[in-house]
Enzyme design. Structure first.
Site, mmCIF file in Angstrom:
data_model
loop_
_atom_site.group_PDB
_atom_site.id
_atom_site.type_symbol
_atom_site.label_atom_id
_atom_site.label_comp_id
_atom_site.label_asym_id
_atom_site.label_seq_id
_atom_site.Cartn_x
_atom_site.Cartn_y
_atom_site.Cartn_z
ATOM 1 N N VAL B 21 0.837 -1.204 0.000
ATOM 2 C CA VAL B 21 0.000 0.000 0.000
ATOM 3 C C VAL B 21 0.872 1.254 0.000
ATOM 4 C CG1 VAL B 21 -1.746 1.308 1.280
ATOM 5 C CG2 VAL B 21 -1.921 -1.187 1.128
ATOM 6 N N VAL B 40 -6.441 20.082 -3.580
ATOM 7 C CA VAL B 40 -6.295 20.482 -2.182
ATOM 8 C C VAL B 40 -6.234 22.005 -2.061
ATOM 9 C CG1 VAL B 40 -4.676 20.471 -0.234
ATOM 10 C CG2 VAL B 40 -5.160 18.341 -1.470
ATOM 11 N N VAL B 138 -11.586 -0.294 6.014
ATOM 12 C CA VAL B 138 -12.692 -1.218 5.747
ATOM 13 C C VAL B 138 -12.977 -1.276 4.257
ATOM 14 C CG1 VAL B 138 -15.090 -1.818 6.267
ATOM 15 C CG2 VAL B 138 -13.733 -0.598 7.972
ATOM 16 N N LYS B 211 -13.100 -5.394 10.878
ATOM 17 C CA LYS B 211 -13.911 -4.501 10.040
ATOM 18 C C LYS B 211 -15.348 -4.422 10.564
ATOM 19 C CE LYS B 211 -10.933 -5.466 6.097
ATOM 20 N NZ LYS B 211 -10.681 -6.442 4.999
#
Lengths: 442, 442
Positions: B21, B40, B138, B211
């Site tokens: 990740v 942003v 999740v 989760k």
């Protein structure tokens, strides 16, 4: 799930409109007051509901009748939060602008207004540092606005395919399950309350086009208005089209399609935003969306394929989305700050329908003799359209026998595909272009 | 979709961990820097990545190798935003708390930590008025945390049924399509990279339980930790169970189930949070979730039924969720304010599994003689369990012939159902309780 609400601060909430959605919102504000107060950190005090006829009895709405007023303009000037569920362009636009000018945050379900003139409202809200939230404007109860403008904002959305109009999905689903035609099925939908007496906004795709404009604006950080959306409704969809879809293991859906168009180097050069019926393979998640349900299928570079499914209309589902927004903007008023403002920096052009890349399913009635397929295939080749599958069926026999040719193309520009259909209809071996329809989601 | 980023303000971003990740997040931060800055309103400057071995070459991560450091503690003290993708309880917890203490907003994908000790982290973030965001914890790329804590916060969630573990869904889906057994299918999943060499966390339901705890906390405004979750994995699911599900037109899924438990007056008296295999009718939207995909099905009072579908794991999908959160918390740092804090006001007790209301599918081997069904039916009646369907099949013939009885019950407490199974196994006419499994989503 209740808690005591004494001594809590309060926020003044005004509502514009009290139709199906408004009645449900007012009821939830009253009946869930304690839970909402606990979730917000302040009570939400309903200070008034602006309606055309305040004196009309509304026994289903459990609020003090004195809250109803015809003076919307005065009402919005004293609210912290204005909920706009009156719909239409005017006077909703003026009232929202007045509310914002007087420092209120606004929650609206008004897709038509946002798709026509959203940027004016977004700019006004940004100027005054207040929120303009509109989850209920697209796909009712389904959280899709917030996922698009917040959850997926670190990713690059490539395509959105949405079933965003429940009436048309109900009609097309019933045509698929019963084999009936369009007119008869719309009558059935009207009898069951799934279609309005005047179903134009739904069946001609106006409602879906407004939602497509909102979704495309969010997905591509680009301003897209209703007028930019190529729109075709479902009034021309026949029982034969639905049957043809069945034969290729597909269903007909009215889709709101938003996708990035790339130049030859692969750089985004525009966006295609359109609403039209299309054949969708039964293996695609959108094909299983039945009845009046809505679903939005999103393809993003990193996230891959996502789908959001649920009820797209109705008083209570729409209220769920409205109240989620009310809690969000109420929390911002207490904690400071505000939600995301308009993001339109990418400023990509909306391309003509002719430049959209699509696939066609074309059904032809032709003479059954040698050379016909070669002539037909040449017409495709001349327009640089590549064929994926051809299915030929002989009808009758003898010298005068005819055949049906069903062709599904690979991706090509819609202009090239339309020109091919035009050319096919001029061939002497082609009796008739029986039908054509785009294919999506393959 | 790029724009100029000169003269823009910048926010300092630190990352903890650089596995699958983390590598993807770092790559997206670099490659999409201009788009992220435009969305942003400030550049996101990656100031460091804390890893165990900073000297290790990482040719796939397109950042200056000097950014890698072993000194996570120092790194988090100078960041505006800390991305935690290192996983596990320690040292992730200490580092997140240090980051918050020094005023950083935190984005984490750490489901195990949040499910074990989330409230400590939420409280720390609330004290310092910073954000703690965790969409990636999740169901990977699927926006579900934000919809639960923001979109549905004006509604009342009644039930969540989630397929939130891709490995187990892959294994169960393959068992359904091939008829193979559990062990053999897990080996296949390992060979294809869908299961770890040690698949315990997935197949025993630990991952799904974490989760479930997070989803239940959000859905019911109540603190639920991993330890509160009743957990059964899929290791006992046999090819015969999957076949039995097929025979009733259902599939076996590992579900994370969170639901409100009501007293006799209908008032919420607790929540049931559990992970176990269950038969799901093929007509239910969750049944069509194939391969390693995830989906979360939500039932709310006003919204009705919703489903969120997509990829639940993998570097890029998880990064999509992480970066959505990074943009959100970065916007808050610029505009002021922060996202929602923990909402645990409802404070409902988590009930024992025995009090959960479930339905059972029970398969019995019995003697084929008059009175057997009556005896079996009495065992159900004694435990106040009502039977929905019974299917009897005779196996063999003659005096010694046997029969199979397949029974599906109506809703009853899990304790009553378990006691019924126990009682059935003691009946002299019952050779064996061949299998039992809960049924959900009917």
């Amino acid at each position: 799930m209740a808690s005591s609400t004494t001594d809590q601060p309060a926020l003044k909430v005004a509502m514009l409109g009290c139709g199906v959605v408004g009645s449900s919102v007012a009821t939830m504000l009253v009946e869930n007051a304690d839970d909402l107060a606990a979730r917000v950190g302040a009570r939400l005090d309903l200070i008034g509901i602006a309606v055309r006829r305040p004196e009309r009895p509304r026994p289903d709405v459990p609020v003090d009748p004195a809250l109803f007023t015809a003076d919307a303009d005065t009402l919005v000037r004293s609210a912290d939060i204005v909920i706009e569920v009156v719909g239409g362009i005017d006077p909703a636009r003026e009232l929202i602008l007045t509310a914002i000018e007087h420092g209120a945050s606004v929650v609206t379900a008004n897709k038509a207004l946002l798709a026509e003139d959203g940027p004016t409202l977004y700019a006004a809200a940004a100027d005054r540092d207040v929120d303009l939230y509109y989850e209920a404007a697209v796909a009712g109860a389904i959280p899709i606005v917030r996922p698009m403008r917040e959850s997926l904002v670190g990713d690059d959305v490539q395509r959105v395919l949405g079933i965003v109009n429940g009436t048309t999905n109900f009609v097309l689903d019933k045509m698929d399950s019963t084999g009936a035609g369009f007119a008869e099925t719309v009558e059935q939908a009207q009898a069951l309350g799934y279609a309005e007496a005047d179903p134009t906004a739904d069946v001609e795709g106006f409602d879906a086009a407004a939602k497509a404009a909102i979704l495309a604006s969010l997905a591509f950080h680009t301003r897209v208005s209703s007028a930019d959306v190529h729109r075709e409704g479902i009034t021309e969809v026949t029982a034969a089209d639905v049957q043809a879809a069945r034969e290729m293991d597909a269903v007909v859906k009215l889709l709101a399609i938003c996708e990035v168009v790339r130049d030859e180097a692969g750089t985004p050069s525009g966006v295609s935003v359109r609403v039209h019926p299309a054949m969708v393979p039964r293996s695609h998640p959108l094909a299983s969306v039945r009845d009046a349900y809505n679903a939005v299928f999103v393809e993003a570079t990193a996230a891959g394929e996502l789908m959001f499914y649920g009820k797209g209309a109705g008083g209570d589902p729409t209220s769920s989305a409205v109240l989620g927004d009310v809690v969000a903007v109420a929390r911002h008023r207490l904690a400071g700050g505000h939600g995301p403002s308009e993001s339109a920096y990418a400023d990509l052009p909306v391309v003509d329908m002719g430049r959209a890349m699509t696939r066609y399913h074309i059904s032809l009635a032709v003479a059954d003799r040698p050379g016909v397929l070669a002539q037909v295939a040449s017409a495709f080749a001349e327009h640089q359209v590549s064929i994926e599958t051809v299915r030929q069926r002989v009808l009758g026999d003898g010298d005068d026998s005819r055949a049906s040719l069903v062709i599904v193309t690979h991706l090509a520009s819609d202009a090239a595909l339309a020109a091919t259909v035009q050319a096919l209809s001029g061939l002497d071996t082609v009796d008739e272009v029986v039908s054509w329809m785009r294919v999506e989601g393959a």
